[in-house]
Each structure stands twice: as structure tokens, then as C-alpha cells.
Motif scaffolding. Structure first.
Motif, PDB file in Angstrom:
ATOM      1  N   CYS A 125       0.827  -1.204   0.000  1.00  0.00           N
ATOM      2  CA  CYS A 125       0.000   0.000   0.000  1.00  0.00           C
ATOM      3  C   CYS A 125       0.857   1.248   0.000  1.00  0.00           C
ATOM      4  CB  CYS A 125      -0.881   0.029   1.240  1.00  0.00           C
ATOM      5  SG  CYS A 125      -2.182  -1.208   1.208  1.00  0.00           S
ATOM      6  N   SER A 126       0.368   2.277  -0.697  1.00  0.00           N
ATOM      7  CA  SER A 126       1.034   3.572  -0.699  1.00  0.00           C
ATOM      8  C   SER A 126      -0.017   4.670  -0.729  1.00  0.00           C
ATOM      9  CB  SER A 126       2.001   3.690  -1.879  1.00  0.00           C
ATOM     10  OG  SER A 126       1.307   3.621  -3.107  1.00  0.00           O
ATOM     11  N   ALA A 127       0.434   5.889  -0.436  1.00  0.00           N
ATOM     12  CA  ALA A 127      -0.473   7.040  -0.409  1.00  0.00           C
ATOM     13  C   ALA A 127       0.309   8.304  -0.735  1.00  0.00           C
ATOM     14  CB  ALA A 127      -1.136   7.168   0.962  1.00  0.00           C
ATOM     15  N   ALA A 128      -0.406   9.340  -1.158  1.00  0.00           N
ATOM     16  CA  ALA A 128       0.188  10.641  -1.433  1.00  0.00           C
ATOM     17  C   ALA A 128       0.270  11.450  -0.141  1.00  0.00           C
ATOM     18  CB  ALA A 128      -0.644  11.389  -2.467  1.00  0.00           C
ATOM     19  N   PHE A 129       1.360  12.198  -0.017  1.00  0.00           N
ATOM     20  CA  PHE A 129       1.592  13.036   1.157  1.00  0.00           C
ATOM     21  C   PHE A 129       2.050  14.419   0.718  1.00  0.00           C
ATOM     22  CE2 PHE A 129       1.890   8.844   2.868  1.00  0.00           C
ATOM     23  CZ  PHE A 129       1.511   8.935   4.190  1.00  0.00           C
ATOM     24  N   VAL A 130       1.698  15.425   1.499  1.00  0.00           N
ATOM     25  CA  VAL A 130       2.318  16.743   1.403  1.00  0.00           C
ATOM     26  C   VAL A 130       2.963  16.949   2.760  1.00  0.00           C
ATOM     27  CG1 VAL A 130       1.979  19.227   1.198  1.00  0.00           C
ATOM     28  CG2 VAL A 130       0.705  17.665  -0.278  1.00  0.00           C
ATOM     29  N   GLY A 131       4.286  17.022   2.746  1.00  0.00           N
ATOM     30  CA  GLY A 131       5.011  17.025   4.009  1.00  0.00           C
ATOM     31  C   GLY A 131       4.755  15.704   4.706  1.00  0.00           C
ATOM     32  N   ASN A 132       4.320  15.752   5.946  1.00  0.00           N
ATOM     33  CA  ASN A 132       4.011  14.537   6.708  1.00  0.00           C
ATOM     34  C   ASN A 132       2.519  14.225   6.733  1.00  0.00           C
ATOM     35  OD1 ASN A 132       6.688  14.018   7.424  1.00  0.00           O
ATOM     36  ND2 ASN A 132       6.568  15.519   9.069  1.00  0.00           N
ATOM     37  N   ARG A 133       1.718  14.989   5.989  1.00  0.00           N
ATOM     38  CA  ARG A 133       0.254  14.830   6.010  1.00  0.00           C
ATOM     39  C   ARG A 133      -0.216  13.993   4.820  1.00  0.00           C
ATOM     40  NH1 ARG A 133      -4.472  17.343   4.069  1.00  0.00           N
ATOM     41  NH2 ARG A 133      -3.272  18.740   2.744  1.00  0.00           N
ATOM     42  N   VAL A 141       2.868   2.857   3.083  1.00  0.00           N
ATOM     43  CA  VAL A 141       2.216   3.116   4.357  1.00  0.00           C
ATOM     44  C   VAL A 141       2.038   1.828   5.144  1.00  0.00           C
ATOM     45  CG1 VAL A 141       1.015   5.218   3.673  1.00  0.00           C
ATOM     46  CG2 VAL A 141      -0.081   3.038   3.281  1.00  0.00           C
ATOM     47  N   ALA A 142       2.122   1.961   6.457  1.00  0.00           N
ATOM     48  CA  ALA A 142       1.807   0.867   7.369  1.00  0.00           C
ATOM     49  C   ALA A 142       0.395   1.134   7.878  1.00  0.00           C
ATOM     50  CB  ALA A 142       2.805   0.835   8.527  1.00  0.00           C
ATOM     51  N   LEU A 143      -0.501   0.196   7.635  1.00  0.00           N
ATOM     52  CA  LEU A 143      -1.905   0.360   8.005  1.00  0.00           C
ATOM     53  C   LEU A 143      -2.225  -0.417   9.273  1.00  0.00           C
ATOM     54  CD1 LEU A 143      -3.414  -0.285   4.471  1.00  0.00           C
ATOM     55  CD2 LEU A 143      -3.098   1.928   5.567  1.00  0.00           C
ATOM     56  N   THR A 185      -2.397   5.254  10.313  1.00  0.00           N
ATOM     57  CA  THR A 185      -1.702   4.983   9.062  1.00  0.00           C
ATOM     58  C   THR A 185      -0.394   5.755   9.122  1.00  0.00           C
ATOM     59  OG1 THR A 185      -3.796   4.765   7.907  1.00  0.00           O
ATOM     60  CG2 THR A 185      -1.864   5.138   6.557  1.00  0.00           C
ATOM     61  N   ARG A 186       0.717   5.062   8.912  1.00  0.00           N
ATOM     62  CA  ARG A 186       2.030   5.674   9.080  1.00  0.00           C
ATOM     63  C   ARG A 186       2.818   5.612   7.783  1.00  0.00           C
ATOM     64  NH1 ARG A 186       6.807   3.316  10.947  1.00  0.00           N
ATOM     65  NH2 ARG A 186       5.675   1.402  11.321  1.00  0.00           N
ATOM     66  N   ALA A 187       3.446   6.753   7.409  1.00  0.00           N
ATOM     67  CA  ALA A 187       4.280   6.817   6.210  1.00  0.00           C
ATOM     68  C   ALA A 187       5.596   6.072   6.451  1.00  0.00           C
ATOM     69  CB  ALA A 187       4.577   8.267   5.858  1.00  0.00           C
ATOM     70  N   ILE A 188       6.043   5.357   5.419  1.00  0.00           N
ATOM     71  CA  ILE A 188       7.313   4.633   5.531  1.00  0.00           C
ATOM     72  C   ILE A 188       8.301   5.211   4.505  1.00  0.00           C
ATOM     73  CG2 ILE A 188       8.401   2.353   5.555  1.00  0.00           C
ATOM     74  CD1 ILE A 188       6.247   2.545   7.665  1.00  0.00           C
ATOM     75  N   ASP A 189       8.455   4.577   3.354  1.00  0.00           N
ATOM     76  CA  ASP A 189       9.466   4.957   2.370  1.00  0.00           C
ATOM     77  C   ASP A 189       8.881   5.706   1.186  1.00  0.00           C
ATOM     78  OD1 ASP A 189      11.570   3.586   3.738  1.00  0.00           O
ATOM     79  OD2 ASP A 189      10.797   1.698   2.927  1.00  0.00           O
ATOM     80  N   LYS A 190       9.664   6.657   0.651  1.00  0.00           N
ATOM     81  CA  LYS A 190       9.276   7.341  -0.583  1.00  0.00           C
ATOM     82  C   LYS A 190       9.426   6.372  -1.749  1.00  0.00           C
ATOM     83  CE  LYS A 190      10.919  11.872   0.866  1.00  0.00           C
ATOM     84  NZ  LYS A 190      11.926  12.910   0.622  1.00  0.00           N
ATOM     85  N   ILE A 191       8.511   6.481  -2.710  1.00  0.00           N
ATOM     86  CA  ILE A 191       8.617   5.673  -3.922  1.00  0.00           C
ATOM     87  C   ILE A 191       8.517   6.594  -5.137  1.00  0.00           C
ATOM     88  CG2 ILE A 191       7.691   3.597  -2.828  1.00  0.00           C
ATOM     89  CD1 ILE A 191       5.051   4.124  -4.298  1.00  0.00           C
ATOM     90  N   GLY A 192       9.011   6.129  -6.269  1.00  0.00           N
ATOM     91  CA  GLY A 192       8.972   6.918  -7.490  1.00  0.00           C
ATOM     92  C   GLY A 192       7.558   7.042  -8.033  1.00  0.00           C
ATOM     93  N   PHE A 193       7.256   8.209  -8.603  1.00  0.00           N
ATOM     94  CA  PHE A 193       5.936   8.440  -9.182  1.00  0.00           C
ATOM     95  C   PHE A 193       6.039   9.432 -10.331  1.00  0.00           C
ATOM     96  CE2 PHE A 193       6.488  11.657  -5.960  1.00  0.00           C
ATOM     97  CZ  PHE A 193       5.864  12.796  -6.434  1.00  0.00           C
TER      98      PHE A 193
END
Length: 135
Positions: free
Chosen positions: A28-36, A63-65, A70-78
Motif C-alpha cells: 500500500c502507498s499514499a500521497a503526502f504533502v510534508g508529513n500529512r 504506508v503501514a496500516l 496509518t504511518r508513512a514509511i518509504d518514498k517511492i517513485g511516481f
């Protein structure tokens, strides 16, 4: 209860690589602006919206669900595209892959009602909330 059930179903779909076919997303992944995180709730009905005046670094992260967070983990390419509100036309913002991008640069190419569309470049990642409405 409904939110927990949806979260559980999405979590199972994203985190169960043994239950997926080859080449299917399993993280799973999600979009973030800063830490939000941009999605209002990581469920099947979650929505991403932001003000045209928002500033910060746009990223897509794994993200870790859990039922409580829900916690952000690693950046991925997009990659980034913009869907025009008037015509529905989808156009590439830039041809290269980003790890992070100043959001104000993307918003300079958008109008109210347009959608920023995020595309993962690695098929291991599920990004169910990939369209961000510009308000």
C-alpha cells in the motif's frame, strides 16, 4: 465498524503478496504533502483534496496500516499528470519520475476543479487514492 472493515479489506489486498498474482501490486502507498497524508480516510470511499494555495513537498510513500493509524514509511517513485476539469483530458506534467516535488510547481499548471493524477512506476505498489482534486 464500516471504516475498520474497509481498512482491513484494503490492508489485506495490499499486504498479502502470497494471495496475489505475479506482477500485481502488494504494498500500500499514499500521497503526502510534508508529513500529512492527502486522503481523508484510507478506505474505499476515501478522497484526496487540497487547496490551490497548499505548499510543501509532494511525495508518494508506502504506508503501514492499522485500525487506529496509518504511518508513512518509504518514498517511492511516481509520475504526475493533470486531468483538465473542462475536457477530462489527461496530460503529463513532466516525463520523468519524481521521489518528491514542490507541490506549488504542479499547482501552477492547475485550475480549480482540475485533478492531479499520480502514477506509480513500479507495479509492486498499490496507490488506490491517486487523484487529488484541486479546490
Amino acid at each position: 465498524m464500516k471504516t475498520t472493515a474497509c481498512l482491513l479489506l484494503i490492508g489485506l489486498a495490499c499486504a498479502a503478496p502470497g494471495l496475489t498474482f505475479a506482477q500485481q501490486p502488494n504494498t500500500c502507498s499514499a500521497a503526502f504533502v510534508g508529513n500529512r497524508m492527502l486522503v481523508d480516510q484510507y478506505t474505499t470511499t476515501g478522497r484526496c483534496r487540497l487547496s490551490a494555495k497548499t505548499t510543501g513537498e509532494l511525495t508518494v510513500r508506502t504506508v503501514a496500516l492499522s485500525p487506529t493509524a496509518t504511518r508513512a514509511i518509504d518514498k517511492i517513485g511516481f509520475k504526475v499528470a493533470i486531468r483538465d476539469k473542462s475536457t477530462g483530458t489527461l496530460r503529463m506534467y513532466a516525463g520523468h519520475t519524481f521521489q518528491q516535488l514542490p507541490l506549488q510547481r504542479v499547482l501552477a499548471s492547475c485550475r480549480k476543479g482540475d485533478r492531479i493524477v499520480l502514477l506509480t512506476v513500479d507495479n509492486r505498489y498499490a496507490l488506490p487514492h491517486n487523484e487529488i482534486l484541486v479546490q
